[in-house]
Enzyme design. Structure first.
Site, PDB file in Angstrom:
ATOM      1  N   LYS A 267       0.839  -1.205   0.000  1.00 58.36           N
ATOM      2  CA  LYS A 267       0.000   0.000   0.000  1.00 58.36           C
ATOM      3  C   LYS A 267       0.873   1.255   0.000  1.00 58.36           C
ATOM      4  CE  LYS A 267      -3.312   2.562   2.934  1.00 58.36           C
ATOM      5  NZ  LYS A 267      -4.193   2.536   4.123  1.00 58.36           N
ATOM      6  N   LYS A 279     -10.043  12.840   8.398  1.00 60.32           N
ATOM      7  CA  LYS A 279      -9.528  12.454   9.714  1.00 60.32           C
ATOM      8  C   LYS A 279      -9.479  13.686  10.621  1.00 60.32           C
ATOM      9  CE  LYS A 279      -6.488   8.687   8.157  1.00 60.32           C
ATOM     10  NZ  LYS A 279      -7.176   7.575   8.865  1.00 60.32           N
ATOM     11  N   ASP A 290       1.524   6.302   5.518  1.00 64.65           N
ATOM     12  CA  ASP A 290       0.562   5.363   4.961  1.00 64.65           C
ATOM     13  C   ASP A 290       1.080   4.681   3.686  1.00 64.65           C
ATOM     14  OD1 ASP A 290      -1.817   4.118   5.526  1.00 64.65           O
ATOM     15  OD2 ASP A 290      -3.058   5.512   4.397  1.00 64.65           O
ATOM     16  N   ASP A 349     -12.341   7.065   4.003  1.00 68.03           N
ATOM     17  CA  ASP A 349     -11.078   6.841   4.708  1.00 68.03           C
ATOM     18  C   ASP A 349     -10.653   5.373   4.653  1.00 68.03           C
ATOM     19  OD1 ASP A 349      -8.848   7.504   6.103  1.00 68.03           O
ATOM     20  OD2 ASP A 349      -9.845   7.756   8.047  1.00 68.03           O
ATOM     21  N   GLU A 351      -9.605   3.721   2.248  1.00 66.95           N
ATOM     22  CA  GLU A 351      -9.132   3.830   0.864  1.00 66.95           C
ATOM     23  C   GLU A 351      -8.063   2.798   0.529  1.00 66.95           C
ATOM     24  OE1 GLU A 351      -7.811   5.372   3.307  1.00 66.95           O
ATOM     25  OE2 GLU A 351      -5.709   4.982   2.887  1.00 66.95           O
ATOM     26  N   ARG A 353      -7.877  -0.428   1.038  1.00 67.59           N
ATOM     27  CA  ARG A 353      -8.421  -1.635   0.402  1.00 67.59           C
ATOM     28  C   ARG A 353      -8.861  -1.346  -1.037  1.00 67.59           C
ATOM     29  NH1 ARG A 353     -12.655  -2.126   5.236  1.00 67.59           N
ATOM     30  NH2 ARG A 353     -10.947  -1.025   6.249  1.00 67.59           N
TER      31      ARG A 353
END
Ligand code: BES
Ligand code: MN
Ligand code: ZN
Length: 496
Positions: A267, A279, A290, A349, A351, A353
Site C-alpha cells: 500500500k 480524519k 501510509d 477513509d 481507501e 483496500r
C-alpha cells in the site's frame, strides 16, 4: 559502515574499543574473564567494588586497561544469563552501538556474538548484531539545515566468534545482515520523507533508481490512462481527489530460472487525510507513513537483489494520495473494480483496500506462487496488537505458517487473526456487491475479508502493519518493518 568477522582473544585486539559483557549479578562473561586474567584482576576488582551490577542497559567505559592492546574496554550489562533471549540480546546490542557512537570509538571489536542466546547459533547472532547495530545508528537528517553530527562516529565493527569454525557462518551472516539492514534503511528513508516530497511520482522515480542500482531488477510505471483501460475503478476513485497522479509501480527481480514469482503488493498512500471522511487533526501528520507497505516492498527487493538470491520476486506498489476535494470520492459512491465486482464507498477513509483490490487483481497476470500484501490498513490493528506484532491473515495455512516462522526468526513478528466466513456478512451493501467498511467490530478482520474477495485465484496472505511500521511520540520515525520478516521469508524459500 563496515563489518568484519574475526576469532581471537580480547586482550590482543589493537582497536579503539573492545566490547565484552557482564552478567547480573557481577559475573564476567568468558571474553571479559580473558581480559581480566590478562589484566591481573583489574576488571573483577572493579566489579567487586560495585561499579557495575551487570543489569541490562548498564555500561562502563574503561581506559588503559593493563596488558591489553585496545584504547578502551566497554563493559556492557547483559542481565541474568538464564534470561538472555532474543529481545534482551537486541537491547544489549542497541545500547552498545549507541554508546560506542557517542563516546568516540570509530572502530570496535565486539565479543557480544559469543553470548549464549537461548536456541540461537552464531549465524543468527551475527546477523542480528549487524541489523540491530545499523538500526540503532540510523538517523534521518536529510531535511535539517544544521545536522547535529556525531564528532567521531562509529565506522567499523568487528564481531568476534568463538572459533575459526564459526568464521564461515559469520561471514555469510554479515553479507545477509548488510543486505537486510540496507533494505530496512531504504524503507525508513522513503517512509520518513514527508508527503510534499514523497509523492506517487517520487516513489516511481525511486523505483526506476532501484532498477539502475540492480541489473536484475526491472521497473515499469503504469499511469492513470492505462489503469483506466484495465478498469481499475477503485484505485482511480481514490486518486481523483488529488492533484498528484496515481502510479502503479511494478518492480521485477529475476533471480530464478522459470519458477513462479513471489508477488509482494504494498500500500502506497503517500498521504491519507481520509478524503471527504476527513480524519481529525491530532497526529494526522503520521499519515505520511501510509505508504510504509510500499516502502517495505522497495526495501525487501533491494535486500533480495543485494543477496542475489536465485528466486523471482515481483513488487507491486499502488501509489496515491487520499485528500478531500470537489472531485473526491463521496460516501455512498459506487465504483466498479478491475475484477468486475462493485463497491459502495461508505467511508472514504477506508481507501487502502480500494487501491489494493485492483492491484491484487492485477497480480493475477504474473501467475504468482504466492501473493503477500503489506499495508498500514487499519487503526483497529493498533488497538488489537499494539506495536509489537503485525496482523496476519491469509487463505492458505502453509503460507501463514511460513510467515509466522519468518517473523519469529527475524524478530519482526506477526500474529495470526481469523479470516472466517462469518465476518464477511459485515461487508453487505444494499447498493453494490460489497461495502468498503464493515462497522466498528473486528475492523482488521473485515478489511482483510474485503481483500479476500480479490485473492481467490492464488495463495495469499495479508500483513496489517499499522502498528509496527513506525514509532509514535517523541521517538517518531519509521521502523523499516516488515523488511526483516519478508526477507527472511524469501531466504527460507531459497534455502529450506
Ligand atoms: N491508513 C489508515 C489506517 C491507519 C490509521 C493506520 C491510523 C495507522 C494509524 C486507513 O486508511 C484508515 O483510515 N482506515 C480506517 C478504516 C475505517 C474507516 C473502516 C480506520 O482504521 O479508521
Ligand atoms: Mn484511510
Ligand atoms: Zn490509509
Amino acid at each position: 559502515m563496515e563489518f568484519l568477522i574475526k576469532s581471537g582473544t580480547p586482550e590482543k585486539q589493537r582497536t579503539a574499543c573492545v566490547v565484552v559483557g557482564v552478567f547480573e549479578p557481577r559475573r564476567l562473561t568468558g571474553p571479559a574473564d580473558d581480559l581480566d586474567k590478562a589484566a591481573d584482576g583489574y576488571l573483577s576488582n572493579l566489579i567487586r567494588r560495585g561499579d557495575l551490577e551487570g543489569k541490562l542497559g548498564q555500561w562502563i567505559l574503561l581506559h588503559n586497561v593493563p596488558n591489553t592492546l585496545s584504547d578502551r574496554v566497554l563493559l556492557v550489562g547483559c542481565g541474568r544469563e538464564r534470561e538472555l533471549g532474543d529481545e534482551q540480546y537486541r537491547r544489549i546490542l542497541a545500547q552498545t552501538a549507541r554508546t560506542l557512537n557517542e563516546t568516540g570509538s570509530m572502530e570496535a571489536v565486539s565479543y557480544l556474538p559469543e553470548l549464549n542466546v537461548k536456541g540461537r547459533d552464531t549465524h543468527w547472532k551475527v546477523r542480528q548484531a549487524l541489523e540491530t547495530t545499523q538500526d540503532a545508528l540510523y538517523r534521518f537528517d536529510q531535511l535539517k539545515s544544521k545536522k547535529d553530527s556525531t564528532r567521531r562516529p562509529l565506522r567499523k565493527m568487528v564481531f568476534c566468534v568463538p572459533s575459526r569454525r564459526d568464521l564461515g557462518p559469520g561471514e555469510l551472516a554479515v553479507q545477509e545482515g548488510q543486505a537486510i539492514a540496507r533494505g530496512v534503511s531504504l524503507a525508513k528513508d522513503l517512509a520518513n520523507m514527508p508527503g510534499n516530497i514523497c509523492t506517487p511520482t517520487y516513489l516511481a522515480d525511486q523505483a526506476v533508481e532501484l532498477a539502475t542500482r540492480f541489473p536484475k531488477i526491472t521497473t515499469s510505471i503504469m499511469e492513470e490512462a492505462e489503469m483506466k483501460k484495465l478498469g481499475m475503478g477503485a484505485l482511480l476513485s481514490v486518486s481523483k481527489g488529488s492533484r498528484e497522479p496515481a502510479k502503479l509501480i511494478t518492480m521485477s527481480y529475476k533471480g530464478g530460472k522459470k519458477s513462479k514469482p513471489i508477488v509482494l503488493v504494498g500500500k502506497g498512500l503517500t498521504f491519507d487525510a481520509g478524503g471527504i471522511s476527513l480524519k481529525s487533526a491530532p497526529d494526522m501528520d503520521e499519515m505520511k507513513y501510509d505508504m510504509c507497505g510500499a516502502a517495505s516492498v522497495f526495501g525487501t527487493l533491494s535486500a533480495v537483489a543485494e543477496m542475489n538470491l536465485p528466486i523471482n520476486v515481483i513488487g507491486i506498489t499502488p501509489c496515491s494520495e487520499n485528500l478531500p476535494d470537489g472531485a473526491a470520492n463521496k460516501p455512498g459512491d459506487v465504483v466498479t473494480t478491475m475484477s468486475g465486482q462493485t463497491v459502495e464507498i461508505l467511508n472514504t477513509d477506508a481507501e487502502g483496500r480500494l487501491i489494493l483490490c485492483d492491484s491484487l487483481t492485477y497480480a493475477e497476470r504474473f501467475e504468482p506462487d504466492v501473493v503477500i500484501d503489506i499495508a498500514t490498513l487499519t487503526g483497529a490493528c493498533v488497538v488489537a496488537l499494539g506495536s509489537h506484532a503485525s496482523g496476519l491473515l491469509g487463505n492458505h495455512s502453509p503460507l501463514v505458517h511460513d510467515i509466522l516462522n519468518a517473523g519469529k526468526h527475524s524478530g519482526d513478528r506477526a500474529w495470526e487473526m481469523p479470516l472466517w466466513e462469518e465476518y464477511q456478512e459485515q461487508l453487505r451493501s444494499n447498493f453494490a456487491d460489497m461495502a468498503n467498511v464493515g462497522g466498528r467490530e473486528a475492523g482488521t478482520i473485515t478489511a482483510a475479508c474485503f481483500l479476500a474477495r480479490y485473492t481467490k485465484k492464488f495463495h495469499w496472505a495479508h500483513l496489517d502493519i499499522a502498528g509496527t511500521a513506525w514509532r509514535r511520540g517523541k521517538e517518531k520515525g519509521a521502523t523499516g518493518r516488515p523488511v526483516p520478516l519478508l526477507t527472511q521469508y524469501i531466504l527460507a524459500r531459497v534455502q529450506p
